[in-house]
Scaffold this motif. Sequence first.
Motif, PDB file in Angstrom:
ATOM      1  N   LEU A 199       0.816  -1.216   0.000  1.00 30.91           N
ATOM      2  CA  LEU A 199       0.000   0.000   0.000  1.00 30.91           C
ATOM      3  C   LEU A 199       0.850   1.266   0.000  1.00 30.91           C
ATOM      4  O   LEU A 199       0.530   2.237  -0.682  1.00 30.91           O
ATOM      5  N   ASP A 200       1.931   1.255   0.784  1.00 26.25           N
ATOM      6  CA  ASP A 200       2.685   2.494   0.994  1.00 26.25           C
ATOM      7  C   ASP A 200       4.123   2.146   1.340  1.00 26.25           C
ATOM      8  O   ASP A 200       4.367   1.311   2.224  1.00 26.25           O
ATOM      9  N   ALA A 201       5.054   2.777   0.640  1.00 22.82           N
ATOM     10  CA  ALA A 201       6.475   2.586   0.935  1.00 22.82           C
ATOM     11  C   ALA A 201       7.016   3.696   1.829  1.00 22.82           C
ATOM     12  O   ALA A 201       8.221   3.730   2.114  1.00 22.82           O
ATOM     13  N   ASN A 202       6.156   4.604   2.252  1.00 23.03           N
ATOM     14  CA  ASN A 202       6.560   5.687   3.154  1.00 23.03           C
ATOM     15  C   ASN A 202       5.519   5.820   4.267  1.00 23.03           C
ATOM     16  O   ASN A 202       4.996   6.893   4.534  1.00 23.03           O
ATOM     17  N   HIS A 203       5.240   4.694   4.897  1.00 20.11           N
ATOM     18  CA  HIS A 203       4.197   4.638   5.922  1.00 20.11           C
ATOM     19  C   HIS A 203       4.517   5.597   7.062  1.00 20.11           C
ATOM     20  O   HIS A 203       5.630   5.595   7.609  1.00 20.11           O
ATOM     21  N   GLN A 204       3.536   6.434   7.391  1.00 19.43           N
ATOM     22  CA  GLN A 204       3.663   7.448   8.449  1.00 19.43           C
ATOM     23  C   GLN A 204       4.871   8.362   8.225  1.00 19.43           C
ATOM     24  O   GLN A 204       5.486   8.838   9.167  1.00 19.43           O
ATOM     25  N   ASN A 205       5.219   8.527   6.936  1.00 25.23           N
ATOM     26  CA  ASN A 205       6.315   9.420   6.546  1.00 25.23           C
ATOM     27  C   ASN A 205       7.652   8.999   7.167  1.00 25.23           C
ATOM     28  O   ASN A 205       8.522   9.832   7.418  1.00 25.23           O
ATOM     29  N   ARG A 206       7.821   7.666   7.367  1.00 26.09           N
ATOM     30  CA  ARG A 206       9.068   7.189   7.969  1.00 26.09           C
ATOM     31  C   ARG A 206       9.818   6.228   7.058  1.00 26.09           C
ATOM     32  O   ARG A 206      10.738   5.545   7.491  1.00 26.09           O
ATOM     33  N   GLY A 207       9.399   6.133   5.792  1.00 25.75           N
ATOM     34  CA  GLY A 207      10.089   5.240   4.873  1.00 25.75           C
ATOM     35  C   GLY A 207       9.855   3.771   5.159  1.00 25.75           C
ATOM     36  O   GLY A 207      10.643   2.923   4.741  1.00 25.75           O
ATOM     37  N   GLU A 208       8.785   3.443   5.870  1.00 25.38           N
ATOM     38  CA  GLU A 208       8.480   2.054   6.208  1.00 25.38           C
ATOM     39  C   GLU A 208       7.466   1.472   5.221  1.00 25.38           C
ATOM     40  O   GLU A 208       6.674   2.212   4.641  1.00 25.38           O
ATOM     41  N   LEU A 209       7.494   0.161   5.055  1.00 25.76           N
ATOM     42  CA  LEU A 209       6.569  -0.510   4.139  1.00 25.76           C
ATOM     43  C   LEU A 209       5.281  -0.876   4.863  1.00 25.76           C
ATOM     44  O   LEU A 209       5.314  -1.418   5.977  1.00 25.76           O
ATOM     45  N   LEU A 210       4.167  -0.625   4.211  1.00 27.99           N
ATOM     46  CA  LEU A 210       2.860  -1.040   4.723  1.00 27.99           C
ATOM     47  C   LEU A 210       2.207  -1.938   3.678  1.00 27.99           C
ATOM     48  O   LEU A 210       1.970  -1.525   2.544  1.00 27.99           O
ATOM     49  N   LEU A 211       1.918  -3.178   4.083  1.00 30.69           N
ATOM     50  CA  LEU A 211       1.289  -4.148   3.196  1.00 30.69           C
ATOM     51  C   LEU A 211      -0.056  -4.558   3.781  1.00 30.69           C
ATOM     52  O   LEU A 211      -0.316  -4.375   4.974  1.00 30.69           O
ATOM     53  N   ALA A 212      -0.904  -5.123   2.935  1.00 31.93           N
ATOM     54  CA  ALA A 212      -2.212  -5.588   3.380  1.00 31.93           C
ATOM     55  C   ALA A 212      -2.506  -6.958   2.788  1.00 31.93           C
ATOM     56  O   ALA A 212      -2.281  -7.190   1.596  1.00 31.93           O
ATOM     57  N   HIS A 213      -2.993  -7.851   3.639  1.00 25.04           N
ATOM     58  CA  HIS A 213      -3.402  -9.188   3.212  1.00 25.04           C
ATOM     59  C   HIS A 213      -4.900  -9.176   2.926  1.00 25.04           C
ATOM     60  O   HIS A 213      -5.693  -8.710   3.750  1.00 25.04           O
ATOM     61  N   ALA A 214      -5.285  -9.667   1.737  1.00 20.36           N
ATOM     62  CA  ALA A 214      -6.707  -9.750   1.390  1.00 20.36           C
ATOM     63  C   ALA A 214      -7.304 -10.956   2.103  1.00 20.36           C
ATOM     64  O   ALA A 214      -7.302 -12.076   1.582  1.00 20.36           O
ATOM     65  N   TYR A 215      -7.810 -10.731   3.300  1.00 23.17           N
ATOM     66  CA  TYR A 215      -8.342 -11.812   4.127  1.00 23.17           C
ATOM     67  C   TYR A 215      -9.692 -12.275   3.581  1.00 23.17           C
ATOM     68  O   TYR A 215     -10.601 -11.478   3.385  1.00 23.17           O
ATOM     69  N   GLU A 216      -9.812 -13.586   3.326  1.00 21.08           N
ATOM     70  CA  GLU A 216     -11.054 -14.151   2.795  1.00 21.08           C
ATOM     71  C   GLU A 216     -11.463 -15.382   3.588  1.00 21.08           C
ATOM     72  O   GLU A 216     -11.898 -16.382   3.026  1.00 21.08           O
ATOM     73  N   GLY A 217     -11.303 -15.283   4.905  1.00 20.99           N
ATOM     74  CA  GLY A 217     -11.744 -16.372   5.763  1.00 20.99           C
ATOM     75  C   GLY A 217     -10.664 -17.344   6.168  1.00 20.99           C
ATOM     76  O   GLY A 217     -10.877 -18.198   7.020  1.00 20.99           O
ATOM     77  N   VAL A 218      -9.484 -17.262   5.553  1.00 19.57           N
ATOM     78  CA  VAL A 218      -8.379 -18.162   5.886  1.00 19.57           C
ATOM     79  C   VAL A 218      -7.214 -17.318   6.396  1.00 19.57           C
ATOM     80  O   VAL A 218      -6.721 -16.443   5.687  1.00 19.57           O
ATOM     81  N   GLU A 219      -6.784 -17.605   7.613  1.00 14.99           N
ATOM     82  CA  GLU A 219      -5.701 -16.824   8.197  1.00 14.99           C
ATOM     83  C   GLU A 219      -4.347 -17.284   7.665  1.00 14.99           C
ATOM     84  O   GLU A 219      -4.178 -18.411   7.192  1.00 14.99           O
TER      85      GLU A 219
END
Length: 456
Positions: free
Chosen positions: A399-419
């Motif tokens: 989603l974002d390679a500058n998460h909270q303006n700190r240069g951190e990576l933010l990813l998201a898992h498309a959860y569909e009932g299986v963890e």
Amino acid sequence: MRKELRLWAERLAERAREARLTFPPVLFEEVGPEEMAMLAAYGGFPRRYPHWRWGSEYLRYRETYRYGLGRIYELVVNTLPVQAYLLRGNTLLAQKVVMAHVYAHADFFQNNLAFKPIPKDMLSEMAHHAAYVERAMERHGARSVEEFLDMALSLENLIDPHAPYVQRPLGEEEKEAPKRLPVRPYLDPYVNPPPEPPKEAEEGASPKPLPPRPTRDILGFLAQHAPLAPWQKGILEILREESLYFAPQAATKILNEGWATYWHTKLLLPLLAPEEAVEFAEMQANLLAPHGLNPYRLGYHLLKEVEERWDKGRFGPEYEALPLGERLRYERPTGEGRKKLFQVRTVYTDLNFLEEFLTPEFALRRGLVSPEDLPRFAEAKKALLFRLTNLGYPIVELLDANHQNRGELLLAHAYEGVELDLRKTKAVLENLHRLWGRPVHLKTVVGGKETLLSAP
């Protein structure tokens, strides 16, 4: 290849073309068990980059053959010309079955739309990849390159399998980019070095989002933006290119093997000598044995079902709404079955193939479910389709390679009932952190609650 096999290869190729299969030239080569095990470990390619994973796979294939637990009858590579291997020592009938099977695979590779953008020069390209990694080992040390490969290989599935088929509009930044010389991605840092960054940002300028839009091509993003040495970025591009090459094969395994089994049966049955009938029946029974999710069995029988339905006009919502006992009155031969099969071969992958044609009636007739389990068929089918989505891997987006303006990576898992498997997920996040050099975060669901996993 022996003269007798060469003559049979020509005869089967002629029969395949008469049946309207279309394929490029196919090169057959006989190899022994040791060489076949090595080729299978390398994915059908005689040369791959050096890594211990190939040795592990080689030992597994070799020991399986040595102890009589199985043998590799078919090995075919989607290249131009198509490269196929025959196991030396097989009976003549077994070699004929494999050759007919291979011609159908070659037809599938050439005509199925999932393979259209996939390069056909991968024999030479895999050799270039091997040479690139070997040079990196000479210059930077074998141990450091092997450690980097271990880390990068844990991320090889973080690709967008749809990337070769999608033409997205360019953003403003991409439109203004200078022209680049066309080369393989892993050579790009050397041929097209990045321009020097501006010394000072314009006053009042707002930072542009990176990436411009959420992306599943995390491996490609890291190869372009991670603070890595050029040789490390090159290795990431190599892994990405090879993952994208193999992706259509994973997405069409059931349909492709079913198509090849259907056609080797059609092409060979009229040519069998009386003394070959029993051996062929035994081979066919072993190939179509009902163990686990057998792609040969499911694909073959489902294609036969499609052919039968369209030959008898058994399709459409009006027909499906009829009680089973009344359907026979509406069945009339139409001769459309074979035509429908070629359409399925061209435009379907496993996901929509099973979604459309795997019906409760078919499952009951073929013994895939028992009558008492029929009420749970829809749930079982949904689970199977879930296993085939995204090549069987969780869908994760950057989603974002500058998460909270700190240069951190933010990813998201498309959860569909299986963890997610937390042990594997944490290992992947740790490796992403090592590559990116800053913390990495993943939005997912754990224990039914939205959770943010982080590394470190």
